[in-house]
Write an enzyme that holds these catalytic residues in place. Structure first.
Site, PDB file in Angstrom:
ATOM      1  N   SER A 287      35.938  30.719  41.235  1.00  0.00           N
ATOM      2  CA  SER A 287      35.005  31.606  41.938  1.00  0.00           C
ATOM      3  C   SER A 287      33.565  31.195  41.630  1.00  0.00           C
ATOM      4  CB  SER A 287      35.227  33.058  41.518  1.00  0.00           C
ATOM      5  OG  SER A 287      36.544  33.467  41.821  1.00  0.00           O
TER       6      SER A 287
ATOM      7  N   ARG B 175      31.229  39.896  34.214  1.00  0.00           N
ATOM      8  CA  ARG B 175      30.962  38.477  33.966  1.00  0.00           C
ATOM      9  C   ARG B 175      29.711  38.321  33.101  1.00  0.00           C
ATOM     10  NH1 ARG B 175      34.920  39.502  35.858  1.00  0.00           N
ATOM     11  NH2 ARG B 175      36.040  38.614  37.633  1.00  0.00           N
TER      12      ARG B 175
ATOM     13  N   GLU C  26      28.302  33.086  39.763  1.00  0.00           N
ATOM     14  CA  GLU C  26      29.123  33.319  38.577  1.00  0.00           C
ATOM     15  C   GLU C  26      29.126  32.066  37.708  1.00  0.00           C
ATOM     16  OE1 GLU C  26      33.850  34.043  37.634  1.00  0.00           O
ATOM     17  OE2 GLU C  26      32.948  35.157  39.272  1.00  0.00           O
TER      18      GLU C  26
END
Length: 335
Positions: free
Chosen positions: A234, A162, A330
């Site tokens: 998420s 990420r 995230e």
């Protein structure tokens, strides 16, 4: 190009946070992007695609730039490899659907992920054992303030979990216009994460279409209906910890899921850590944790960015107290 002043961003972010932008510019093509990049000058600027990975904390007193560059076409094909060029404003899942329809492997496990293609090299979106950075071979766009054109190879983007160069040296500086993906006419499929393999087998076996459908069905069974509850998917990264530390946790929690990364590190699902900490389905005020997937924080109606962050902070505190693991967001917080 479309320019709006003092406009609500509620429909521009999937959390549905109702804040305003001083100015919002929608760029319909590459020329629009180059023009706004040259003219954006000083002051705060925010590039916003599908708004699926941001948490807006307050009104934005600068320029919000929304690239809407379209297009999805095969630009080269040699042997088993096929290069597909995609506009940054293309909806990510529309691109995945296109690739699968063309019989091309490489992004099928990323079906159902919200957002636009332009965000994929920034966030290096991933799911079910696959990441966009594994397929991205070229990213083009313009630098804000100067309008200088850039073109980066996949290796130049320095993809990580990420993560990418767009979150570091080029943070807040680049506007992506097109992304090139190297896909394949034939390649092994990845079925090792979660219930994907069983779902594909129940559909009659491995095909690109079955893999895509299985993953979409699994995602839909876990994620909230965006028309009812806003979210950014998420919210936290899955933590990567030393294997010896993971073993200590597993001794106390024999049912702990884990994924060996092969480098002495182990990935533990953040959703499991959050659920074991007692947060699945819990609500604090106008925000909470989704009752089907603890990795997802939700807007229960009228939540502010601060409401969501309050839940995130309390969740992180509980996980650290129980497991000694610090969760990392995230989602990108925009103050």
């Amino acid at each position: 190009m479309h320019i709006y002043n003092n406009v609500s961003l509620r429909s521009y972010n999937t959390f549905g946070i109702d804040v305003k932008a001083h100015c919002l510019v929608e760029c319909e093509n590459v020329n629009d992007v180059e023009m706004i990049a040259r003219q954006s000058g000083d002051g705060r600027k925010l590039v916003l695609g599908g708004g699926s990975n941001v948490l807006l904390m307050s009104d934005f007193d600068g320029i919000v730039i929304c690239p809407k560059v379209k297009g999805c076409e095969i630009i080269d094909a040699r042997g088993n490899e096929v290069i597909v060029r995609v506009g940054s404003g293309v909806v990510w899942d529309d691109f995945v659907a296109y690739a699968v329809a063309q019989g091309l492997y490489g992004v099928e496990n990323l079906s159902g992920i919200p957002g636009n293609v332009g965000a994929s090299p920034v966030q290096n979106v991933g799911a079910y054992g696959m990441e966009a950075g594994q397929s991205i071979c070229r990213v083009e766009g313009y630098m804000m303030g100067t309008g200088e054109r850039f073109a980066l190879s996949g290796s130049d983007c320095r993809f990580g979990y990420r993560d990418s160069i767009f979150k570091h040296e080029l943070k807040g500086m680049a506007i992506v216009t097109t992304v090139d993906f190297k896909l394949y006419k034939d390649a092994p499929v990845q079925l090792g994460y979660g219930p994907v393999k069983a779902a594909v087998e129940s559909m009659g076996g491995v095909t690109l279409q079955n893999v895509r459908k299985a993953i979409i069905d699994i995602r839909n069974s876990k994620l909230p209906d965006p028309a009812v509850e806003g979210s950014a998917g998420s919210f936290f990264k899955n933590p990567e910890v030393d294997s010896s530390f993971a073993n200590e946790i597993e001794q106390k929690n024999p049912n702990m899921p884990k994924y060996d990364l092969g480098n002495g590190m182990v990935k533990i699902p953040a959703g499991w850590l959050i659920e074991q900490s007692g947060w699945k389905g819990r609500v604090l005020g106008k925000a909470g944790v989704h009752d089907k997937q603890a990795l997802v924080l939700v807007n229960k109606g009228g939540a502010t960015g601060s409401d969501v962050m309050n839940v995130a902070n309390e969740v992180s505190k509980s996980v650290y107290e129980k497991f000694g693991i610090r969760l990392e967001m995230e989602v990108c917080r925009i103050d």
